[in-house]
Write an enzyme that holds these catalytic residues in place. Structure first.
Site, PDB file in Angstrom:
ATOM      1  N   PHE A 161      -5.153  92.464 -10.355  1.00 33.26           N
ATOM      2  CA  PHE A 161      -5.056  93.656  -9.500  1.00 33.26           C
ATOM      3  C   PHE A 161      -5.677  94.838 -10.259  1.00 33.26           C
ATOM      4  O   PHE A 161      -5.082  95.910 -10.362  1.00 33.26           O
ATOM      5  CB  PHE A 161      -3.591  93.949  -9.160  1.00 33.26           C
ATOM      6  N   PHE A 184      -3.944 106.826  -2.269  1.00 32.37           N
ATOM      7  CA  PHE A 184      -4.876 106.159  -1.351  1.00 32.37           C
ATOM      8  C   PHE A 184      -4.897 106.803   0.028  1.00 32.37           C
ATOM      9  O   PHE A 184      -4.937 106.114   1.050  1.00 32.37           O
ATOM     10  CB  PHE A 184      -4.510 104.670  -1.240  1.00 32.37           C
ATOM     11  N   GLY A 243     -13.029 109.872   2.902  1.00 27.76           N
ATOM     12  CA  GLY A 243     -14.318 109.845   2.192  1.00 27.76           C
ATOM     13  C   GLY A 243     -15.434 109.380   3.093  1.00 27.76           C
ATOM     14  O   GLY A 243     -15.279 109.294   4.310  1.00 27.76           O
ATOM     15  N   CYS A 294     -14.991  94.688  -4.427  1.00 27.12           N
ATOM     16  CA  CYS A 294     -13.821  93.904  -3.965  1.00 27.12           C
ATOM     17  C   CYS A 294     -13.425  94.137  -2.523  1.00 27.12           C
ATOM     18  O   CYS A 294     -13.292  93.181  -1.751  1.00 27.12           O
ATOM     19  CB  CYS A 294     -12.641  94.196  -4.888  1.00 27.12           C
TER      20      CYS A 294
HETATM   21  C1  UDX Z   1      -9.721  97.626  -5.747  1.00 29.07           C
HETATM   22  C2  UDX Z   1      -8.205  97.541  -5.742  1.00 29.07           C
HETATM   23  O1  UDX Z   1      -7.658  98.854  -5.832  1.00 29.07           O
HETATM   24  C3  UDX Z   1      -7.735  96.714  -6.944  1.00 29.07           C
HETATM   25  O2  UDX Z   1      -6.317  96.585  -6.911  1.00 29.07           O
HETATM   26  C4  UDX Z   1      -8.380  95.326  -6.848  1.00 29.07           C
HETATM   27  O3  UDX Z   1      -7.969  94.512  -7.933  1.00 29.07           O
HETATM   28  C5  UDX Z   1      -9.896  95.466  -6.844  1.00 29.07           C
HETATM   29  O4  UDX Z   1     -10.308  96.301  -5.749  1.00 29.07           O
HETATM   30  P1  UDX Z   1     -11.610  98.988  -6.991  1.00 29.07           P
HETATM   31  O5  UDX Z   1     -12.538  98.202  -6.148  1.00 29.07           O
HETATM   32  O6  UDX Z   1     -11.897  99.175  -8.435  1.00 29.07           O
HETATM   33  O7  UDX Z   1     -10.113  98.313  -6.905  1.00 29.07           O
HETATM   34  O8  UDX Z   1     -11.554 100.432  -6.353  1.00 29.07           O
HETATM   35  P2  UDX Z   1     -10.479 101.392  -5.708  1.00 29.07           P
HETATM   36  O9  UDX Z   1     -10.070 102.382  -6.701  1.00 29.07           O
HETATM   37  O10 UDX Z   1      -9.427 100.607  -5.015  1.00 29.07           O
HETATM   38  O11 UDX Z   1     -11.396 102.128  -4.586  1.00 29.07           O
HETATM   39  C6  UDX Z   1     -12.003 101.308  -3.614  1.00 29.07           C
HETATM   40  C7  UDX Z   1     -12.810 102.213  -2.680  1.00 29.07           C
HETATM   41  O12 UDX Z   1     -11.913 103.045  -1.943  1.00 29.07           O
HETATM   42  C8  UDX Z   1     -13.765 103.148  -3.411  1.00 29.07           C
HETATM   43  O13 UDX Z   1     -14.983 103.241  -2.688  1.00 29.07           O
HETATM   44  C9  UDX Z   1     -13.040 104.482  -3.400  1.00 29.07           C
HETATM   45  O14 UDX Z   1     -13.911 105.610  -3.430  1.00 29.07           O
HETATM   46  C10 UDX Z   1     -12.330 104.408  -2.066  1.00 29.07           C
HETATM   47  N1  UDX Z   1     -11.140 105.269  -1.985  1.00 29.07           N
HETATM   48  C11 UDX Z   1     -10.082 105.020  -2.808  1.00 29.07           C
HETATM   49  C12 UDX Z   1     -11.114 106.300  -1.041  1.00 29.07           C
HETATM   50  O15 UDX Z   1     -12.081 106.511  -0.298  1.00 29.07           O
HETATM   51  N2  UDX Z   1      -9.995 107.075  -0.959  1.00 29.07           N
HETATM   52  C13 UDX Z   1      -8.909 106.866  -1.755  1.00 29.07           C
HETATM   53  O16 UDX Z   1      -7.931 107.606  -1.630  1.00 29.07           O
HETATM   54  C14 UDX Z   1      -8.959 105.816  -2.717  1.00 29.07           C
END
Ligand code: UDX
Length: 431
Positions: A148, A245, A249, A256
């Site tokens: 995770f 979260f 955006g 992922c």
């Molecule tokens: C994600 C999961 O969070 C993680 O638990 C899993 O193991 C792998 O996939 P990651 O892909 O590194 O991690 O990115 P994350 O920080 O979750 O952001 C994913 C996308 O959501 C990004 O494009 C980010 O900019 C976007 N995001 C995140 C938003 O647009 N708004 C938010 O509030 C949070």
């Protein structure tokens, strides 16, 4: 402490190996790329991950972290065998298990008796049975232990996880894997393999759903005149919703969420359930790319000749150099398809490097070395990745060097009064 083989030294494998060695285990990491193994053995880290270089250096110095070529070489002496190989999205949306099966086939003949093989990579529901079949070893238990890890905070996410999930039919094997995490203060949940694999997909798909909901709310807020930042703030006080979260955006991305959300929809389809909800989550995300691009296109008055848009941010989120499935790139492709020139800056992307061409062949944009070089002569400026430095732009300087005074803040990073006070036309997301 235990002896652990890590098969695959990508983002998950390298983080897992370095953290397990930090916890005192004896870790040997394997990759098929001899040059990469050589560089890793010298402490060269090919990815941007906070704290990872220190842990790799610590492990190399202590001798309980090493790197070898080939899975069999790493596995022949180990008790635990962590499969951290890529599980890319196949053409039909399902995960491609060819690397996983190849790794299992390579280590099956050489792993010691009573070994435990562990699926760490994100794998489709039922993959432990696939690995067990390919291993062909009745004395070897196969366990699911999904990761995770978020990019940019992977080390912290491994060493201070919200939970450790272990999926195994073999209670003794589950206890042995749980013992690897004995120095970590987090709940350890043991379930069956199918449930463990499902927890991983469900978690990512739920998080993606939460974001699509927020982005759809942002669109509604624009229509009714609400401020989405206040709306999500008010929502987040409810402990059942939570504050995390909820940032709108340009859409969500990364290596992922898109892959895992599509894979879960495919898993459901193959299991006879039409998970329409996920189809809508994915559709709303594509629409968010479209809407954000349209804001940029609308911000460039069509009569401006020889101008361009300044794009700040190319990576899929701040704190990483990863361009895979980046919302920024999705938006800029649409802007280019509308015939508008783009100059882009991202602190994690150097002008002239070819990573952009790799992830988005044919995206014809100029990458420059600082935000003001991108803004020179620009009709409009768009913020696509929430790098902190973009919060401190000098709008007096921007007003001098830009030909237009348009700002599209696709991350709601700015206080709108600052550019507006200098005569800029500011558009955010949902406000
Ligand atoms: C994600 C999961 O969070 C993680 O638990 C899993 O193991 C792998 O996939 P990651 O892909 O590194 O991690 O990115 P994350 O920080 O979750 O952001 C994913 C996308 O959501 C990004 O494009 C980010 O900019 C976007 N995001 C995140 C938003 O647009 N708004 C938010 O509030 C949070």
């Amino acid at each position: 402490m235990a002896s652990i083989a890590i098969i695959g030294t990508g983002y998950v494998g390298l983080t897992t190996g370095a953290c397990f060695s930090h916890l005192g285990h004896d870790v040997v990491c394997a990759d098929i790329d001899a040059d990469k193994v050589r560089r890793l053995s010298q402490g060269e880290i090919p990815i941007v991950e906070k704290g990872l270089d220190r842990l790799v250096d610590e492990g190399l110095r202590s001798g309980n972290l090493s790197f070898v070529v080939g899975a069999a070489e790493a596995s022949k002496q180990a008790e635990f065998h962590y499969l951290c190989v890529p599980t890319p999205q196949g053409t039909d949306g399902a995960a491609d298990l060819s690397y996983l099966e190849a790794a299992a086939a390579e280590i099956g003949p050489v792993i010691p008796d009573d070994s435990v093989v562990v699926n760490k990579s994100t794998v489709p529901v039922g993959s432990t049975r696939v690995v067990a079949r390919v291993l062909g070893r009745s004395d070897v238990a196969v366990v699911s232990n999904p990761e995770f890890l978020r990019e940019g905070t992977a080390v912290a996410d491994f060493l201070q996880p919200d939970r450790v999930v272990i999926g195994s039919q073999d209670q003794e094997a589950a206890i042995r894997v749980a013992a690897l995490y004995s120095r970590i203060a987090a709940p350890i949940m043991v379930t069956d393999p199918v449930s463990a694999e499902t927890i991983k997909y469900a978690s990512n798909a739920f998080l993606a759903s939460k974001l699509s909901f927020v982005n759809a709310m942002a669109t509604l807020c624009e229509a009714v005149g609400a401020d989405v930042n206040d709306v999500v703030l008010g929502m987040g006080y409810d402990s059942r919703i939570g504050r995390e979260f909820l940032r709108p955006g340009p859409g969500w991305g990364g290596s992922c969420f898109p892959k895992d959300t599509k894979a879960l929809a495919k898993i459901a389809e193959d299991a006879g359930y039409n998970f329409r909800f996920l189809d809508e989550v994915l559709l709303i995300n594509d629409e968010q790319f479209d809407r954000t691009a349209q804001k940029v296109i609308d911000s460039v008055e069509s009569n401006l000749v020889d101008t361009h848009v300044a794009a700040l941010g190319l990576t899929f989120k701040a704190g990483t150099d990863d361009l895979r499935d980046s919302p920024a790139i999705e938006v800029l492709q649409r802007v280019r398809d509308a015939g508008i020139q783009v100059k882009a800056f991202d602190p994690a992307v150097l002008p002239g490097e070819n990573r952009l061409a790799t992830v988005q062949p044919g995206l014809d944009i100029e990458v420059v070395s600082d935000p003001y070089a991108a803004a020179e002569g620009a009709a409009s400026l768009v913020i696509l990745t929430e790098w902190d430095e973009f919060s401190w732009l000098d709008f007096d300087k921007l007003a001098e060097i830009m030909t237009g005074k348009n700002i599209v803040d696709a991350r709601n990073l700015l206080d709108p009064t600052i550019p507006r006070r200098r005569g800029f036309n500011y558009r955010g997301i949902g406000r």
